[in-house]
Motif scaffolding. Structure first.
Motif, mmCIF file in Angstrom:
data_model
loop_
_atom_site.group_PDB
_atom_site.id
_atom_site.type_symbol
_atom_site.label_atom_id
_atom_site.label_comp_id
_atom_site.label_asym_id
_atom_site.label_seq_id
_atom_site.Cartn_x
_atom_site.Cartn_y
_atom_site.Cartn_z
ATOM 1 N N UNK A 71 0.917 -1.199 0.127
ATOM 2 C CA UNK A 71 -0.030 -0.034 0.051
ATOM 3 C C UNK A 71 0.886 1.199 0.145
ATOM 4 N N UNK A 72 0.902 1.959 -1.175
ATOM 5 C CA UNK A 72 1.811 3.120 -1.344
ATOM 6 C C UNK A 72 1.047 4.465 -0.923
ATOM 7 N N UNK A 73 -0.028 4.331 -0.519
ATOM 8 C CA UNK A 73 -1.027 5.358 -0.245
ATOM 9 C C UNK A 73 -0.413 6.437 0.780
ATOM 10 N N UNK A 74 0.321 5.794 1.463
ATOM 11 C CA UNK A 74 1.007 6.523 2.986
ATOM 12 C C UNK A 74 2.325 6.203 3.045
ATOM 13 N N UNK A 109 10.603 -0.231 -3.315
ATOM 14 C CA UNK A 109 11.120 0.553 -4.045
ATOM 15 C C UNK A 109 12.477 0.918 -3.784
ATOM 16 N N UNK A 110 13.492 0.834 -4.417
ATOM 17 C CA UNK A 110 14.964 1.071 -4.154
ATOM 18 C C UNK A 110 15.461 2.503 -4.304
ATOM 19 N N UNK A 117 1.889 3.760 -10.252
ATOM 20 C CA UNK A 117 3.405 4.028 -10.579
ATOM 21 C C UNK A 117 4.261 3.316 -9.745
ATOM 22 N N UNK A 118 4.191 3.498 -8.452
ATOM 23 C CA UNK A 118 4.882 2.839 -7.288
ATOM 24 C C UNK A 118 4.795 1.196 -7.379
ATOM 25 N N UNK A 172 10.595 13.134 -5.186
ATOM 26 C CA UNK A 172 9.888 12.618 -6.574
ATOM 27 C C UNK A 172 9.166 11.247 -6.184
ATOM 28 N N UNK A 173 9.946 10.417 -5.754
ATOM 29 C CA UNK A 173 9.275 9.116 -5.301
ATOM 30 C C UNK A 173 7.956 9.252 -4.508
ATOM 31 N N UNK A 174 7.967 10.134 -3.418
ATOM 32 C CA UNK A 174 6.856 10.550 -2.622
ATOM 33 C C UNK A 174 5.814 11.120 -3.377
ATOM 34 N N UNK A 175 6.227 11.840 -4.318
ATOM 35 C CA UNK A 175 5.082 12.297 -5.120
ATOM 36 C C UNK A 175 4.336 11.474 -6.189
ATOM 37 N N UNK A 176 4.774 10.385 -6.495
ATOM 38 C CA UNK A 176 4.494 9.573 -7.441
ATOM 39 C C UNK A 176 2.982 8.886 -7.051
ATOM 40 N N UNK A 177 2.277 8.833 -8.052
ATOM 41 C CA UNK A 177 0.890 8.163 -7.917
ATOM 42 C C UNK A 177 1.061 6.523 -7.407
ATOM 43 N N UNK A 178 0.225 6.121 -6.795
ATOM 44 C CA UNK A 178 0.368 4.693 -6.120
ATOM 45 C C UNK A 178 0.567 3.678 -6.910
#
Length: 355
Positions: A171-174, A272-273, A316-317, A308-314
């Motif tokens: 879950x990359x929403x948070x 995500x590395x 894409x991550x 940039x990583x933190x701004x990406x849509x879930x």
């Protein structure tokens, strides 16, 4: 075919190289008759790493009043005629075995004489007289070819990971945490990372231990949490639940040749590395495809990439995470052992046909 994997250091050990040696030797034992020759350190080696196989264990003494390589080598010499090939990653041990008539496959992790000119003669001898050379990445093989102009067979056989996990949909929403797992050597970049996250609204969690822990604790701000040393099983569980992991190596000669085992562990657990952009790392991580790269040692670029990583849509991550897992699946201890055995058999067949 009988292979001896020689490790003239204490086992078991928390060191990354010890994890690589024991796991590789274990997987080799499932293919060919393999014995791990090492300096005993008390506990059961296989139990310590939580692995099970038919690996033959041969603890060798390195101590008689004093602890010495000469004592280890004296005992090792008795084993030479028992094996067809010796697989070694320690330069002086490789030299000793070659000079005593053993067939040696040397696994290279760095070019020692860049930092220590005194070892030049030994290193040149091994690269000329081993039966084969194994390199852990392409960059190291290229640099070694320029240094030694060797003519013996060589092959790139990367390290691996033994985690038995399926793809983990995260879950990359948070996103409010990043993780570093590994050693506290300065060249590993943990100091850089601690400094870089100061003032950020994100928690850096550090898994590991070492002599510099108190020094690093004094440098750390409130958003840095030290979790201490963790077993391999505990690390698997941590990485299953983490989302962003970091390899922050700074520019040094050590970093130039390093492909950390934790890179494969991060990938295998669908993380995500975010990693320093050394050529050795770029052999594995393709920026924006299966992870992200930042300019090594550059705090500004690190923060730019992290934001940039933190701004990406879930979504894409999630794609990056899935690609990371697909990459990680290629690098297992089992695959590594298969490549080593294939390489040794090719060398063996060539030796027979040319004799």
């Amino acid at each position: 075919m009988k292979i001896a994997y020689v490790y003239p250091e204490k086992l078991p050990s928390k060191k990354a190289r010890a994890i690589s040696v024991v796991n590789t030797a274990c997987e080799l034992s499932k293919i060919v008759d393999t014995t791990l020759i090492y300096e005993k350190n008390g506990d059961n080696v296989l139990d310590f790493y939580g692995i099970n196989c038919n690996l033959n264990l041969k603890p060798v003494s390195r101590k008689f009043i004093i602890r010495s390589n000469k004592i280890f080598n004296f005992n090792l010499k008795k084993e030479i005629k028992k094996y067809d090939y010796f697989y070694v990653r320690h330069l002086k041990t490789a030299e000793f075995l070659i000079k005593n008539g053993a067939n040696v496959i040397f696994e290279s992790h760095e070019i020692f004489q860049i930092k220590n000119k005194k070892i030049k003669e030994i290193e040149n001898f091994v690269y000329k007289n081993a039966k084969g050379l194994v390199f852990i990445n392409e960059n190291l093989q290229k640099k070694a070819k320029k240094f030694f102009n060797f003519t013996i067979p060589s092959k790139i056989i990367r390290n691996g990971c033994g985690f038995k996990v399926d793809f983990i949909k995260k879950d990359f929403s948070k996103l409010n945490e990043i993780y570093y797992i590994g050693n506290f050597y300065k060249w590993k970049g943990v100091d850089f990372l601690i400094e870089a996250v100061k003032g950020l609204n994100i928690t850096l969690k550090i898994v590991g231990d070492g002599e510099r822990k108190n020094e690093l604790l004094n440098k750390a701000s409130k958003n840095v949490k030290f979790l201490g040393y963790k077993s391999q099983n505990e690390i698997v569980n941590i990485l299953k639940n983490s989302k962003i992991t970091v390899i922050p190596n700074i520019p040094t000669i050590d970093s130039e040749f390093s492909t950390p085992i934790k890179l494969y562990e991060y990938l295998m657990t669908s993380n995500v590395v975010l990693a320093s952009d050394f050529p050795t790392i770029q052999e594995i991580i393709k920026d924006g495809e299966n992870g992200f790269l930042f300019k090594a040692g550059d705090k500004k670029d690190f923060l730019k990439k992290l934001n940039y990583i933190l701004s990406l849509p879930q979504k894409e991550l999630e794609t990056i995470s899935r690609n990371a897992y697909k990459t990680g699946k290629r690098f297992t201890w089992k695959n590594r052992a298969k490549q080593i055995v294939k390489f040794i058999k090719e060398i063996d067949e060539n030796n027979i046909s040319s004799s």
